[in-house]
Enzyme design. Structure first.
Site, PDB file in Angstrom:
ATOM      1  N   HIS A 124      38.899  36.419  37.674  1.00  0.00           N
ATOM      2  CA  HIS A 124      38.166  37.508  38.333  1.00  0.00           C
ATOM      3  C   HIS A 124      36.708  37.062  38.475  1.00  0.00           C
ATOM      4  O   HIS A 124      35.821  37.541  37.773  1.00  0.00           O
ATOM      5  CB  HIS A 124      38.306  38.789  37.518  1.00  0.00           C
ATOM      6  CG  HIS A 124      39.723  39.269  37.411  1.00  0.00           C
ATOM      7  ND1 HIS A 124      40.304  40.082  38.347  1.00  0.00           N
ATOM      8  CD2 HIS A 124      40.687  39.003  36.480  1.00  0.00           C
ATOM      9  CE1 HIS A 124      41.560  40.322  38.008  1.00  0.00           C
ATOM     10  NE2 HIS A 124      41.815  39.663  36.880  1.00  0.00           N
ATOM     11  N   ASP A 130      42.756  34.253  33.507  1.00  0.00           N
ATOM     12  CA  ASP A 130      42.396  35.654  33.756  1.00  0.00           C
ATOM     13  C   ASP A 130      40.926  35.884  33.403  1.00  0.00           C
ATOM     14  O   ASP A 130      40.535  36.971  32.948  1.00  0.00           O
ATOM     15  CB  ASP A 130      43.287  36.603  32.961  1.00  0.00           C
ATOM     16  CG  ASP A 130      43.454  37.967  33.637  1.00  0.00           C
ATOM     17  OD1 ASP A 130      43.064  38.102  34.807  1.00  0.00           O
ATOM     18  OD2 ASP A 130      43.962  38.899  32.990  1.00  0.00           O
ATOM     19  N   HIS A 143      50.765  40.489  39.395  1.00  0.00           N
ATOM     20  CA  HIS A 143      50.464  40.987  38.054  1.00  0.00           C
ATOM     21  C   HIS A 143      51.683  41.749  37.550  1.00  0.00           C
ATOM     22  O   HIS A 143      52.142  42.701  38.182  1.00  0.00           O
ATOM     23  CB  HIS A 143      49.250  41.929  38.117  1.00  0.00           C
ATOM     24  CG  HIS A 143      49.058  42.762  36.892  1.00  0.00           C
ATOM     25  ND1 HIS A 143      48.141  42.465  35.915  1.00  0.00           N
ATOM     26  CD2 HIS A 143      49.680  43.909  36.485  1.00  0.00           C
ATOM     27  CE1 HIS A 143      48.195  43.376  34.969  1.00  0.00           C
ATOM     28  NE2 HIS A 143      49.126  44.269  35.292  1.00  0.00           N
ATOM     29  N   ARG A 179      49.221  51.032  36.225  1.00  0.00           N
ATOM     30  CA  ARG A 179      48.070  50.926  37.127  1.00  0.00           C
ATOM     31  C   ARG A 179      48.467  50.444  38.522  1.00  0.00           C
ATOM     32  O   ARG A 179      47.626  50.320  39.406  1.00  0.00           O
ATOM     33  CB  ARG A 179      47.038  49.974  36.523  1.00  0.00           C
ATOM     34  CG  ARG A 179      46.433  50.459  35.215  1.00  0.00           C
ATOM     35  CD  ARG A 179      45.752  49.339  34.461  1.00  0.00           C
ATOM     36  NE  ARG A 179      46.718  48.361  33.970  1.00  0.00           N
ATOM     37  CZ  ARG A 179      46.389  47.259  33.306  1.00  0.00           C
ATOM     38  NH1 ARG A 179      45.115  46.982  33.067  1.00  0.00           N
ATOM     39  NH2 ARG A 179      47.324  46.431  32.876  1.00  0.00           N
ATOM     40  N   THR A 185      42.423  45.663  39.102  1.00  0.00           N
ATOM     41  CA  THR A 185      42.626  47.107  39.178  1.00  0.00           C
ATOM     42  C   THR A 185      41.637  47.774  40.128  1.00  0.00           C
ATOM     43  O   THR A 185      41.997  48.679  40.886  1.00  0.00           O
ATOM     44  CB  THR A 185      42.447  47.741  37.781  1.00  0.00           C
ATOM     45  OG1 THR A 185      43.173  46.989  36.823  1.00  0.00           O
ATOM     46  CG2 THR A 185      42.952  49.173  37.767  1.00  0.00           C
ATOM     47  N   GLY A 189      36.560  45.639  37.255  1.00  0.00           N
ATOM     48  CA  GLY A 189      36.272  46.999  36.828  1.00  0.00           C
ATOM     49  C   GLY A 189      36.971  47.286  35.517  1.00  0.00           C
ATOM     50  O   GLY A 189      38.191  47.132  35.413  1.00  0.00           O
ATOM     51  N   GLY A 190      36.232  47.629  34.494  1.00  0.00           N
ATOM     52  CA  GLY A 190      36.852  47.879  33.199  1.00  0.00           C
ATOM     53  C   GLY A 190      37.611  49.191  33.182  1.00  0.00           C
ATOM     54  O   GLY A 190      37.138  50.212  33.706  1.00  0.00           O
ATOM     55  N   GLU A 191      38.787  49.178  32.565  1.00  0.00           N
ATOM     56  CA  GLU A 191      39.579  50.401  32.476  1.00  0.00           C
ATOM     57  C   GLU A 191      39.042  51.372  31.438  1.00  0.00           C
ATOM     58  O   GLU A 191      39.656  52.416  31.192  1.00  0.00           O
ATOM     59  CB  GLU A 191      41.041  50.045  32.184  1.00  0.00           C
ATOM     60  CG  GLU A 191      41.811  49.503  33.378  1.00  0.00           C
ATOM     61  CD  GLU A 191      41.730  47.994  33.513  1.00  0.00           C
ATOM     62  OE1 GLU A 191      42.590  47.421  34.194  1.00  0.00           O
ATOM     63  OE2 GLU A 191      40.788  47.390  32.947  1.00  0.00           O
TER      64      GLU A 191
END
Length: 392
Positions: free
Chosen positions: A64, A286, A196, A164, A100, A69-71
């Site tokens: 990435h 990742d 994914h 997700r 995500t 974007g953090g969950e």
């Protein structure tokens, strides 16, 4: 003037063991592999490897690069990839993806970061799309993205078997794969679909069903996170035996491992022992992705950031702790990802290939030198890379 470098007395793994050789690099390419080569000082630089191991630069098939974007909310948005982290760990090629968040993280940002990393010495490509369906694109369609944007080589990471995910139907998976495949054929790219795979009960069944319902070859789908748990690993081994590629994620945390995930190194050993073809297994970092640990009810428990350095660390762990054959482990981070991604000039040491090289100390297994496209970016344990801004 072209840069000319002669690397002498290196034990060369192409990834196949070629023995002790000399490598002549001219510009960005490998010009010659032989023994007893010499180079006058006024023409170029000679480096004596003194028996150290020379391997291809590592190929990281999923990162990435522009951050994710953090969950855990906006405060957990992850930072962009720093090329220095890649260079010091032997990584010379990366593939950028969205995850995500395809709302505040966009393909425009991803494209800009890919161009920046290329200008900084890394070879960087990207995929169109994200977790979601319909696929987000730059030009309006998957086909034109792949055909008309040089940096874009496939689609991903499209999510399945995950809370997700957009829960794509089998026909939707087939349509995306068909568009990407045709675009790849017309443009000379892989057109691969990076998938994914979450921890839900569907596992890889949607991909098996898509292959069964169409004429799309199983190798068009490239599922990742297959070391998420033992059950998914078993499904992944079946996928590889059927002719597909499977990818193990090297970034992890203690909490995620405690929840059932296997280290990529251990998953590689188990997959090989179970008869999965060595040439159909890859690792990816990742990097910069949010490493999330959800409980059974989907509530976030822990979150950390993936690291590109984990790619080399798990390769080393596979050899040193899991006793995987050195060449087979090396394939998983060089030749295999280059093959599935259609990067014919990457992942191998051979005449005419890109001069992406790493020199390892055989005793410590540490990275001593890294060359990317013919330039030393890391040498004698020190970074030569300099960013555009002082101190960065």
């Amino acid at each position: 003037m072209s840069r000319i470098v002669l690397i002498k007395n290196a034990r060369v793994f192409s990834p196949r063991d070629l023995g002790v050789c000399d490598i002549l690099v001219a510009g960005e390419k490998i010009e010659k592999i032989d023994q007893g080569l010499t180079l006058p000082a006024e023409i170029g630089e000679t480096v004596d490897a003194d028996g150290a191991w020379l391997i291809p630069g590592l190929v990281d098939s999923l990162a990435h690069i522009s951050g994710g974007g953090g969950e855990g909310g906006f405060a957990t948005r992850t930072p962009e990839l720093d090329p220095r982290d890649a260079f010091r760990s032997g990584v010379t090629t990366v593939i950028g993806v969205l995850g995500t968040d395809a709302t505040t993280r966009t393909l425009n940002e991803l494209y800009g970061k890919a161009r920046a990393l290329n200008a900084q010495g890394l070879s960087c490509y990207m995929h169109s799309g994200s977790y979601q369906f319909p696929v987000t694109t730059l030009t309006g369609s998957v086909r034109t993205d792949i055909m008309l944007v040089d940096s874009i080589i496939g689609v991903g990471e499209l999510a399945i078997s995950d809370h997700r995910s957009s829960q794509p139907s089998i026909s939707e998976l087939v349509r995306v794969a068909s568009d990407a495949r045709v675009a790849g054929l017309l443009s000379g790219k892989s057109g691969v679909i990076s998938v994914h795979v979450g921890g839900c009960k569907g596992q890889l069944q949607p991909l098996f069903d898509a292959v069964e319902a169409s004429d799309i070859p199983i190798s068009q789908f490239y599922p990742t996170h297959i070391n998420r748990n033992e059950s998914l690993l078993e499904h992944g081994i079946a996928f590889a035996r059927a002719g597909g590629y499977i990818d193990f994620t090297t970034s992890t945390t203690r909490e995620i491992l405690a929840s059932g995930e296997l280290r990529a190194s251990a998953a590689l050993r188990l997959a090989l022992e179970a008869g999965a073809p060595a040439e159909r297994i890859t690792f990816s970092s990742d990097a910069q992705g949010s490493m999330t640990n959800f409980c059974d009810k989907g509530t976030l428990q822990d979150i950390e950031v993936g690291s590109v350095t984990s790619l080399f660390e798990e390769f080393r762990r596979a050899v040193r702790e899991e006793n995987v054959d050195f060449v087979r482990a090396l394939q998983a981070v060089t030749a295999n990802p280059a093959r599935v991604l259609g990067l014919r000039h990457k992942g191998h040491i051979a005449v005419g290939r890109d001069a992406d090289l790493a020199i390892l100390d055989p005793a410590s297994f540490d990275v001593h030198h890294v060359m990317a496209r013919g330039r030393w970016q890391y040498f004698d344990g020190r970074l030569r890379f300099r960013g555009a801004f002082a101190g960065i």
